[in-house]
Design an enzyme around this catalytic site. Structure first.
Site, short mmCIF file in Angstrom:
data_model
loop_
_atom_site.label_atom_id
_atom_site.label_comp_id
_atom_site.label_asym_id
_atom_site.label_seq_id
_atom_site.Cartn_x
_atom_site.Cartn_y
_atom_site.Cartn_z
N SER A 1 2.24 0.70 -0.46
CA SER A 1 1.18 1.70 -0.24
C SER A 1 1.25 2.84 -1.26
O SER A 1 0.31 3.63 -1.37
CB SER A 1 1.28 2.29 1.17
OG SER A 1 0.90 1.32 2.11
N GLU B 1 9.65 -8.68 -3.93
CA GLU B 1 9.10 -9.02 -2.61
C GLU B 1 8.47 -10.41 -2.57
O GLU B 1 8.57 -11.10 -1.57
CB GLU B 1 8.06 -7.98 -2.18
CG GLU B 1 8.69 -6.63 -1.87
CD GLU B 1 7.68 -5.64 -1.33
OE1 GLU B 1 7.11 -5.88 -0.25
OE2 GLU B 1 7.45 -4.61 -1.98
N HIS C 1 17.55 6.52 -24.59
CA HIS C 1 18.61 7.52 -24.55
C HIS C 1 19.75 7.11 -23.62
O HIS C 1 20.65 7.90 -23.37
CB HIS C 1 18.02 8.88 -24.15
CG HIS C 1 16.97 9.33 -25.11
ND1 HIS C 1 17.24 10.07 -26.24
CD2 HIS C 1 15.64 9.06 -25.16
CE1 HIS C 1 16.12 10.28 -26.93
NE2 HIS C 1 15.13 9.67 -26.29
N LYS D 1 13.44 -2.31 9.03
CA LYS D 1 12.56 -1.43 9.82
C LYS D 1 12.90 -1.55 11.31
O LYS D 1 12.93 -0.55 12.03
CB LYS D 1 11.09 -1.76 9.56
CG LYS D 1 10.62 -1.31 8.18
CD LYS D 1 9.13 -1.55 7.96
CE LYS D 1 8.70 -1.07 6.57
NZ LYS D 1 7.29 -1.24 6.26
O1 PA5 Z 1 5.24 -4.26 0.40
C1 PA5 Z 1 5.59 -3.89 1.52
O2 PA5 Z 1 5.32 -4.52 2.56
C2 PA5 Z 1 6.36 -2.61 1.67
O3 PA5 Z 1 6.74 -2.11 0.43
C3 PA5 Z 1 5.52 -1.60 2.46
O4 PA5 Z 1 4.38 -1.25 1.71
C4 PA5 Z 1 6.34 -0.36 2.79
O5 PA5 Z 1 7.42 -0.73 3.59
C5 PA5 Z 1 5.53 0.70 3.50
O6 PA5 Z 1 4.79 0.17 4.56
P1 PA5 Z 1 3.24 0.60 4.65
O7 PA5 Z 1 2.64 0.14 3.38
O8 PA5 Z 1 2.70 -0.12 5.83
O9 PA5 Z 1 3.23 2.08 4.81
#
Ligand code: PA5
Length: 346
Positions: A46, A225, A241, A335
């Site tokens: 996000s 991911e 650097h 989480k």
């Molecule tokens: O790609 C992902 O799923 C994560 O990087 C999420 O974006 C991150 O954990 C944050 O969650 P959200 O995007 O629901 O705020």
């Protein structure tokens, strides 16, 4: 078999176009306020839209556009700061914490989300709320999250030309798409070819400050991911650097590194020269170097042309390893562990 990630990748141009039909009405109190900064509070998938916007708008924004990836707010943020809380799920604890701090400090707030607690709070507190479509993974919703943020800032008079640039970017991606899709065989498909060259190797992605920095970060996160591999990114000129010295040992790791150089014609000439020299100094120490040129006639299209290629490459790498690019079990486990037992504790 239905493959959601390939559908989401395919639809990035439609997300950008669709954002222009979202309801982005910000009430008059948001307009023409002399903000000291726009603070985009978000994490992971996000947050990257904020990085891209802050690069793309750097030459015109009347105040800093900063991305804040943590709990709370920095000490300087006050009632003159516009806080944009972006969380696709609406349940990310760091973003919720930043949102609560923004309420306490009296900041005007824009919330971008597909639901969750953040949406509930925005509705309750009467914030400007932009609801994006749900059911995607946050990183696959980049088109929605980036464009709705850009359009919100345009709507309140902080930025201009965003609508036009988003339209041009969608066109650029539509032009690239037939090359990148799975139906296009590897010898004509630069994303599949790149994924093939990364099989069994470790990507190190370099961009330039002010142009491709956010893209390098996106590539790294997508390799992590989607393809579930380690990846690193860095930017010139800073890496000249320090990181440039890290190519001596250990040999067996260095021999697995594929250095990906993201090149944008907008990179200032001194940075282009640096990239050439730096490449020459490290090339013999690693497995290989791949240069990836940006395409497009405007800065935003060029950034997204690289993102689109990198997103597809990470998808093909996942497929090459026989992995599901969608699932992120370790993030989910983290989480869950962070919230476990909290209701009992409260
Ligand atoms: O790609 C992902 O799923 C994560 O990087 C999420 O974006 C991150 O954990 C944050 O969650 P959200 O995007 O629901 O705020």
């Amino acid at each position: 078999m239905f493959d959601p990630m390939s559908v989401w990748l395919h639809e990035m141009p439609e997300q950008l176009r669709g954002s222009m039909c979202l309801s982005i009405d910000l009430p008059p109190q948001y307009h023409h306020v002399k903000y000291n900064a726009v603070l985009i509070c978000a994490m992971g998938g996000s947050a990257i839209g904020g990085d891209i916007l802050s690069t793309a708008a750097a030459q015109q924004a009347p105040c800093p556009l900063l991305v804040h990836r943590s709990y709370g707010l920095p000490a300087w943020a006050d009632a003159d700061t516009l806080v944009c809380a972006v969380s696709y799920s609406g349940n990310t604890e760091e973003t919720l914490s930043a949102y609560h701090a923004a309420v306490e400090r009296g900041c005007l707030r824009v919330v971008i989300s597909s639901g969750g607690e953040l949406t509930r709070l925005a509705q309750k507190n009467g914030d400007a709320l932009i609801s994006v479509p749900g059911s995607l993974m946050p990183r696959a919703a980049l088109g929605w999250l980036f464009a709705s943020l850009a359009l919100a800032l345009e709507e309140i008079g902080l930025l201009c030309g965003m609508r036009k640039d988003i339209r041009a970017t969608a066109e650029m991606l539509e032009e690239m798409r037939p090359e990148l899709v799975p139906e296009n065989e590897v010898r004509y498909n630069p994303a599949r070819a790149l994924a093939r060259s990364l099989q069994g190797q470790l990507p190190l992605i370099w961009g330039c400050t002010g142009t491709t920095e956010a893209v390098a970060r996106r590539w790294k996160a997508q390799f992590n991911e989607n393809a579930k591999i380690p990846a690193w990114h860095n930017t010139l000129p800073e890496l000249d650097h320090n990181e440039i010295m890290g190519f001596d040992l250990p040999e067996e790791i260095l021999q697995r590194i594929v250095l990906i150089l993201l090149r944008d014609p907008d990179d200032p000439p001194r940075l282009q020269k640096r990239m050439d020299i730096t490449r020459a100094l490290v090339e013999s120490r690693i497995h290989s170097v791949v240069e990836v040129p940006a395409r497009g006639h405007d800065p935003l299209s060029r950034l997204f042309s690289l993102i689109y290629l990198g997103d597809y490459a990470s998808y093909y790498l996942a497929k090459g390893y026989g992995l599901d690019p969608v699932v992120i079990p370790r993030i989910d486990a983290l989480k869950s562990a962070m919230t476990a037992g909290e209701q009992g504790e409260a």
